[in-house]
Design a protein around this motif. Structure first.
Motif, mmCIF file in Angstrom:
data_model
loop_
_atom_site.group_PDB
_atom_site.id
_atom_site.type_symbol
_atom_site.label_atom_id
_atom_site.label_comp_id
_atom_site.label_asym_id
_atom_site.label_seq_id
_atom_site.Cartn_x
_atom_site.Cartn_y
_atom_site.Cartn_z
ATOM 1 N N GLY A 1 3.823 -4.544 2.785
ATOM 2 C CA GLY A 1 4.725 -3.422 2.590
ATOM 3 C C GLY A 1 3.935 -2.154 2.399
ATOM 4 N N GLY A 2 4.534 -1.034 2.780
ATOM 5 C CA GLY A 2 3.797 0.203 2.618
ATOM 6 C C GLY A 2 4.701 1.405 2.638
ATOM 7 N N ASP A 3 4.133 2.499 2.161
ATOM 8 C CA ASP A 3 4.827 3.779 2.215
ATOM 9 C C ASP A 3 3.751 4.844 2.383
ATOM 10 O OD1 ASP A 3 6.898 5.599 2.167
ATOM 11 O OD2 ASP A 3 6.938 5.763 -0.010
ATOM 12 N N LEU B 1 0.843 -1.200 0.000
ATOM 13 C CA LEU B 1 0.000 0.000 0.000
ATOM 14 C C LEU B 1 0.873 1.243 0.000
ATOM 15 C CD1 LEU B 1 -2.677 1.595 0.601
ATOM 16 C CD2 LEU B 1 -2.179 1.211 3.025
#
Lengths: 352, 352
Positions: free
Chosen positions: A118-120, A86
């Motif tokens: 996973g994300g940022d 995301l």
């Protein structure tokens, strides 16, 4: 809370729930296990506020839909969804918005057993990019280029519901570009709506009050046809998910497979709510309206007979709506007449 | 050109070049082959204009950097990069911008043999999200939680170059929020700079003319340490890539591993260009400046002896900068004095 705490707090509940996660969110990258005998299936889609969803959409529904559109792509490949990343761009930290958004995301993720890996998170105008990953057995993957003359063109579920809901929503007159996200200085200038008045309208979601909930559900919380896609993978010659409207999306199959198609207008499946509303432009909504998130699949005649009951057992109707032809182009039969139809896709609602 | 043609035209050259692509861009999803005995490594990062790169950054450099920051994450896991997806949000179609951006992306993709396998293009304020995928043998993956007391803390390359370049760039006074992307109605209002004048300044890139090219290169075209990461995977107890500044990034290892660290100020490696510039705040730039995209890795003493020559053979210096301690927290030794240092990361340059 800083960015790292923010991510952990709201998205912690999303990181479990799938097999094969050796190392999840919180490191430089995730470590995932792809079992032998399976191919990895990967897709990515971005939703931008005021373009892919009306501004007043609830955060829960935005979270749901951002994942749904990606799982729908995996479904069209016949894949079992597993993991997603995301990338969330937000104008500012907002606990209420994040709580709603993450709940919507989690509700759909839990339904399908997929995990956030996973994300940022970045500051900027609201946009959500999800990359979804799934698994498929090599002989089960449905591509766009496998349709052949004589294949039956079939769709799951019903067509046009989301487009009708959007049409009704826009008719209520609430400016579609207004976001329920608190406005920063940049974006509020020129909106011409007082923040306090807007907030009260958004809280009440007045604009959605007079729309059939069954239609609205299709717009705001589409159900990706993941299980149906996995079953159809046994027979599907070609498939695509319907995000931009039947005519435009089917045309991608026709071009990739170098074939044409003839659809029968009276066979396009309508929901009860759609039939009850009986919109004047029903055919246009069903052919060119977006956001159906149904699967369009090309099957041999005998395979349709095998597939239809299996999908019916899931509660998913599978309807024959036409046939693949050697002659290129897309045509529609209405009664005794046949005419060419434009393979135009959905124009995002701002431009509609 | 419509969206589909746009994607095909500019990104066609990016879709080859990696093993294991069974079905690339252009279907609902990509089909990828993960070889037996390997784990899949996945990471995602977003770059937002005016936040993660100064507005006047060349499109080529934006394309390069968007991929580089993701490959750097894979490098920190010891992974071999393979594939990536691209979600590109653009204010409007602009052939020149897209040509430059895709060339920059391709230049780095070709260096590392990675292929674009999926994408989505949407209209909106400029933002780029890349999800990168790679492969690693199970015993080679470097996590953040494996550091133990006595490990040497090492970094590849040199520290502080990109932060110094950015500092010099901002000192030239060109407004950092101006984008080289042609301004839409929304974003140009209030910029106070005439478009024609701005364009000429951007074409000339005057603001970059007086900055040491070696430093600017580190800011605009970071070289992810992919090969070094794969080699270090044999010994690395823990690793992270340095994107937000050494102190903040190393602190993630310390927290995950439940240890502390003592760094030696005089060992922090400086490039020739950095040493020549001799900035007054050199230590702060090296400890807290972002965008290094070097690897910070924790190694046993004897393993450092094995690893260092192998990296040297690649032309990548590996420098001991400190030691992992049982006592929590991050400390810096300067000559005979030891003081605690804040593990704060890089503040994105707008806030600096």
């Amino acid at each position: 809370m800083d960015e790292f705490q923010l991510i952990r707090h709201y998205f912690a509940g999303l990181t479990a729930g799938s097999e094969g996660v050796l190392l999840g969110i919180g490191d430089d990258a995730a470590l995932l296990s792809v079992p032998a005998g399976h191919e990895l299936v990967v897709t990515t889609d971005t939703l931008v506020a005021g373009r892919h969803f009306p501004g007043q959409t609830r955060p829960f529904d935005i979270g749901w839909k951002a994942l749904a559109v990606n799982l729908s792509d995996l479904a069209a490949m016949g894949a079992t969804p597993r993991w997603f990343t995301l990338a969330l761009t937000l104008p500012e930290q907002n606990a209420d918005w994040l709580a709603g958004f993450s709940e919507g995301l989690k509700a759909l993720a839990d339904l399908h057993g997929v995990a956030l890996v996973g994300g940022d998170t970045t500051r900027g105008p609201l946009a959500i990019t999800i990359t979804a990953m799934g698994l498929v057995q090599p002989d089960r993957a449905m591509r766009r280029d496998g349709a052949v003359q004589g294949n039956l063109i079939c769709v799951t579920g019903t067509l046009g519901d989301a487009a009708l809901a959007l049409q009704q929503l826009l008719a209520t007159g609430l400016p579609s570009s207004l976001s329920s996200f608190p406005r920063g200085r940049e974006s509020s200038s020129g909106s011409g709506v007082q923040a306090s008045k807007l907030d009260s309208r958004l809280r009440g979601n007045d604009s959605q009050a007079h729309i059939d909930p069954a239609l609205l559900q299709r717009l705001n919380r589409p159900r990706p046809r993941a299980e149906a896609g996995q079953i159809l993978g046994e027979w599907g010659m070609a498939a695509i998910d319907l995000s931009d409207g039947l005519a435009g999306d089917l045309n991608h199959i026709l071009i990739a497979s170098q074939v044409g198609a003839e659809l029968r207008a009276e066979t396009l499946p309508q929901s009860t709510a759609f039939a009850r509303a009986a919109p004047a432009d029903a055919l246009a909504l069903q052919l060119h309206g977006g956001d159906d998130y149904e699967l369009c699949v090309c099957l041999r005649g005998e395979d349709f007979q095998a597939a239809e009951p299996k999908l019916a057992a899931l509660g998913v109707p599978l309807t024959r709506i036409g046939v693949i032809t050697a002659e290129p182009g897309l045509r529609l039969r209405e009664g005794a007449t046949v005419r060419a139809i434009e393979p135009r896709g959905y124009q995002h609602f701002e431009a509609a």
